[in-house]
Each structure stands twice: as structure tokens, then as C-alpha cells.
Design a protein around this motif. Structure first.
Motif, PDB file in Angstrom:
ATOM      1  N   THR A 146     -10.431  58.097  44.396  1.00 10.82           N
ATOM      2  CA  THR A 146     -10.143  57.784  42.997  1.00 10.82           C
ATOM      3  C   THR A 146     -11.178  56.914  42.156  1.00 10.82           C
ATOM      4  N   SER A 147     -12.249  57.043  42.484  1.00 17.79           N
ATOM      5  CA  SER A 147     -13.323  56.783  41.572  1.00 17.79           C
ATOM      6  C   SER A 147     -13.473  57.502  40.322  1.00 17.79           C
ATOM      7  N   ASN A 148     -13.696  56.617  39.369  1.00 11.97           N
ATOM      8  CA  ASN A 148     -13.756  57.478  37.816  1.00 11.97           C
ATOM      9  C   ASN A 148     -14.994  58.234  37.428  1.00 11.97           C
ATOM     10  N   GLY A 149     -15.760  58.043  38.314  1.00 11.76           N
ATOM     11  CA  GLY A 149     -17.416  58.613  37.976  1.00 11.76           C
ATOM     12  C   GLY A 149     -17.273  60.170  38.499  1.00 11.76           C
ATOM     13  N   VAL A 150     -17.818  61.086  37.454  1.00 16.24           N
ATOM     14  CA  VAL A 150     -17.955  62.449  37.886  1.00 16.24           C
ATOM     15  C   VAL A 150     -18.842  62.935  38.894  1.00 16.24           C
ATOM     16  N   LEU A 151     -18.218  63.714  39.818  1.00 13.73           N
ATOM     17  CA  LEU A 151     -19.428  64.073  40.892  1.00 13.73           C
ATOM     18  C   LEU A 151     -20.322  65.196  40.481  1.00 13.73           C
ATOM     19  N   LEU A 152     -21.559  64.780  40.714  1.00 12.24           N
ATOM     20  CA  LEU A 152     -22.448  65.774  40.100  1.00 12.24           C
ATOM     21  C   LEU A 152     -23.076  66.424  41.644  1.00 12.24           C
ATOM     22  N   PRO A 153     -22.952  67.878  41.623  1.00  6.81           N
ATOM     23  CA  PRO A 153     -23.283  68.534  42.866  1.00  6.81           C
ATOM     24  C   PRO A 153     -24.651  69.177  42.615  1.00  6.81           C
ATOM     25  N   PHE A 154     -25.822  68.827  43.580  1.00  5.68           N
ATOM     26  CA  PHE A 154     -26.764  69.462  43.604  1.00  5.68           C
ATOM     27  C   PHE A 154     -26.814  70.352  44.947  1.00  5.68           C
ATOM     28  N   TYR A 155     -27.258  71.713  44.715  1.00  5.44           N
ATOM     29  CA  TYR A 155     -27.363  72.561  45.818  1.00  5.44           C
ATOM     30  C   TYR A 155     -28.778  72.884  46.362  1.00  5.44           C
ATOM     31  N   ASP A 156     -28.970  72.750  47.742  1.00  4.29           N
ATOM     32  CA  ASP A 156     -30.410  72.963  48.158  1.00  4.29           C
ATOM     33  C   ASP A 156     -30.176  74.307  49.020  1.00  4.29           C
ATOM     34  N   PRO A 157     -30.706  75.498  48.579  1.00  2.00           N
ATOM     35  CA  PRO A 157     -30.361  76.741  48.978  1.00  2.00           C
ATOM     36  C   PRO A 157     -31.221  76.915  50.402  1.00  2.00           C
ATOM     37  N   ASP A 158     -32.195  76.247  50.527  1.00  6.46           N
ATOM     38  CA  ASP A 158     -33.261  76.168  51.705  1.00  6.46           C
ATOM     39  C   ASP A 158     -32.442  75.778  53.135  1.00  6.46           C
ATOM     40  N   THR A 159     -31.588  74.518  52.571  1.00  7.11           N
ATOM     41  CA  THR A 159     -30.904  74.055  53.838  1.00  7.11           C
ATOM     42  C   THR A 159     -29.279  74.312  53.787  1.00  7.11           C
ATOM     43  N   ASN A 160     -28.878  74.994  52.746  1.00  3.29           N
ATOM     44  CA  ASN A 160     -27.501  75.227  52.470  1.00  3.29           C
ATOM     45  C   ASN A 160     -26.618  73.982  52.623  1.00  3.29           C
ATOM     46  N   MET A 161     -27.181  73.060  51.628  1.00  3.55           N
ATOM     47  CA  MET A 161     -26.414  71.633  51.588  1.00  3.55           C
ATOM     48  C   MET A 161     -26.084  71.389  50.438  1.00  3.55           C
ATOM     49  N   VAL A 162     -24.946  70.786  50.251  1.00  7.12           N
ATOM     50  CA  VAL A 162     -24.865  70.427  48.920  1.00  7.12           C
ATOM     51  C   VAL A 162     -24.774  68.750  48.864  1.00  7.12           C
ATOM     52  N   TYR A 163     -25.300  68.231  48.046  1.00  8.59           N
ATOM     53  CA  TYR A 163     -25.442  66.776  47.911  1.00  8.59           C
ATOM     54  C   TYR A 163     -24.674  66.345  46.537  1.00  8.59           C
ATOM     55  N   LEU A 164     -23.730  65.347  46.691  1.00  5.87           N
ATOM     56  CA  LEU A 164     -22.777  64.742  45.637  1.00  5.87           C
ATOM     57  C   LEU A 164     -23.497  63.421  45.366  1.00  5.87           C
ATOM     58  N   CYS A 165     -23.741  63.303  44.001  1.00  7.72           N
ATOM     59  CA  CYS A 165     -24.094  61.920  43.428  1.00  7.72           C
ATOM     60  C   CYS A 165     -23.014  61.548  42.533  1.00  7.72           C
ATOM     61  N   GLY A 166     -22.466  60.396  42.325  1.00 12.57           N
ATOM     62  CA  GLY A 166     -21.498  59.808  41.676  1.00 12.57           C
ATOM     63  C   GLY A 166     -21.468  58.289  41.856  1.00 12.57           C
ATOM     64  N   LYS A 167     -20.724  57.745  40.678  1.00 14.97           N
ATOM     65  CA  LYS A 167     -20.582  56.318  40.911  1.00 14.97           C
ATOM     66  C   LYS A 167     -19.487  56.011  41.856  1.00 14.97           C
ATOM     67  N   VAL A 168     -19.706  54.788  42.639  1.00 12.19           N
ATOM     68  CA  VAL A 168     -18.676  54.300  43.470  1.00 12.19           C
ATOM     69  C   VAL A 168     -18.235  53.060  42.925  1.00 12.19           C
ATOM     70  N   ILE A 169     -16.971  52.773  42.817  1.00 12.84           N
ATOM     71  CA  ILE A 169     -16.711  51.348  42.314  1.00 12.84           C
ATOM     72  C   ILE A 169     -16.198  50.766  43.474  1.00 12.84           C
ATOM     73  N   THR A 170     -16.733  49.566  43.659  1.00 14.84           N
ATOM     74  CA  THR A 170     -16.326  48.611  44.810  1.00 14.84           C
ATOM     75  C   THR A 170     -15.687  47.321  44.280  1.00 14.84           C
ATOM     76  N   LYS A 171     -14.921  46.872  45.022  1.00 14.92           N
ATOM     77  CA  LYS A 171     -14.108  45.567  44.487  1.00 14.92           C
ATOM     78  C   LYS A 171     -14.420  44.504  45.509  1.00 14.92           C
ATOM     79  N   GLN A 172     -14.474  43.181  44.769  1.00 12.16           N
ATOM     80  CA  GLN A 172     -14.720  41.977  45.757  1.00 12.16           C
ATOM     81  C   GLN A 172     -13.442  41.387  45.595  1.00 12.16           C
ATOM     82  N   LEU A 173     -13.161  40.789  46.749  1.00 14.52           N
ATOM     83  CA  LEU A 173     -11.960  39.951  46.792  1.00 14.52           C
ATOM     84  C   LEU A 173     -12.080  38.537  46.967  1.00 14.52           C
TER      85      LEU A 173
END
Length: 173
Positions: A146-173
Motif C-alpha cells: 500500500t505504499s503510495n510511490g509509483v512502481l517504475l518497471p525496467f525490463y532487461d531483455p537479455d536476462t528476461n528480468m523486470v526490475y521495479l523501482c519505487g518509494k518504500v515508506i517505513t514507519k518507526q514506532l
């Protein structure tokens, strides 16, 4: 380098997206805040074509398929479009790829399928896999978090891998 080799003029507003053709030399696709897609020959500075009326709102992302025979786009109207770049024609449209109102992204995979990232109606980040032959339903949908950052997909056709970049929100208690 202090002088421009070529100046490309064809958009009426700021350009936010650039995508080089995967096979053809000097072919560049641009998308701007004017909701227009342009394909250029940067070697000559020629505007090969402009796709003006296909997108009613801001274009979020574009991606060439592996041989450059098609382009997919996602737009603020929540639609996925498949475009023939040679004719400048929209081949297929899938409305509401993701139900959420936040930005989406799309990338062509080597096998011709399209991976999209977006948000569910409940604001969960999602991945969806689409078969370009039948856009009626996604092949698979995966809800991430449920993080609010957009997931940015990057695809590497040589390895057939998708890499996702996005903001992760962490909360400290």
C-alpha cells in the motif's frame, strides 16, 4: 559539446518521455505534456509522424516492442494503447488497466506481452500482465503493498528480468 547537432521542433509543451527505437538507427519517440506522440529521424531532424488525437490526457509512459513494430502507451485516462508506429495508428485500446487514480507505467516484454504497474481501487500497488492478442482481461494481477510511490518497471531483455523501482515508506514506532 556546446552546439546542438539537431533541434527537434514539434511539441507545443514540455517533453517528458524519450524512447529510442530498439533496432532502427536514429529513430526516437517523444511524448509531451501536449498529449502528442512524435517519432523522429534525429539524423535528419525530420518529424516522421505525429499522433495527435489518440491520448485525451497526459501520457505516463511509452515502450517499444522488441522489433520496433509496435509501441504501448498508458495515459492518465487509465487506458493502455497499442500503436503501430509505421502508420501512426492506434491498433488496440484497453480501458481501465488499473482501477486506481495514481499514475501507471507499461513495458513491452520480449515475448510480446505487456507488463503494467498501477494501483487498485484500494490504493494497493499492482502489477498486471497482458497478452496483446486479447486485452479483455489480464493474464495475471499481483498486488504488492500500500505504499503510495509509483512502481517504475525496467525490463532487461537479455536476462528476461523486470526490475521495479519505487518509494518504500517505513514507519518507526
Amino acid at each position: 559539446m556546446t552546439d546542438a547537432i539537431v533541434t527537434l521542433e514539434g511539441h507545443s509543451k514540455r517533453v517528458g518521455i524519450l524512447a529510442w527505437h530498439p533496432c532502427a538507427f536514429n529513430i526516437l519517440l517523444t511524448a509531451g505534456c501536449d498529449n502528442v506522440v512524435c517519432v523522429w529521424n534525429v539524423g535528419t531532424g525530420e518529424l516522421v509522424y505525429q499522433l495527435v488525437d489518440a491520448h485525451p490526457d497526459l501520457i505516463y509512459s511509452v515502450s517499444w516492442n522488441k522489433d520496433g513494430s509496435a509501441v504501448c502507451t498508458v495515459c492518465k485516462d487509465k487506458a493502455l494503447r497499442i500503436i503501430d508506429p509505421r502508420r501512426g495508428a492506434v491498433l488496440k485500446v484497453r480501458e481501465k488497466v488499473h482501477d486506481g487514480t495514481r499514475p501507471m507505467r507499461a513495458v513491452f516484454l520480449t515475448d510480446g506481452k505487456i507488463l503494467t504497474t498501477g494501483f487498485s481501487r484500494m490504493s494497493e500497488r499492482q502489477l498486471a500482465l497482458w497478452d496483446t492478442k486479447d486485452l479483455s482481461e489480464p493474464m495475471a494481477v499481483q498486488e504488492m503493498d500500500t505504499s503510495n510511490g509509483v512502481l517504475l518497471p525496467f525490463y532487461d531483455p537479455d536476462t528476461n528480468m523486470v526490475y521495479l523501482c519505487g518509494k518504500v515508506i517505513t514507519k518507526q514506532l
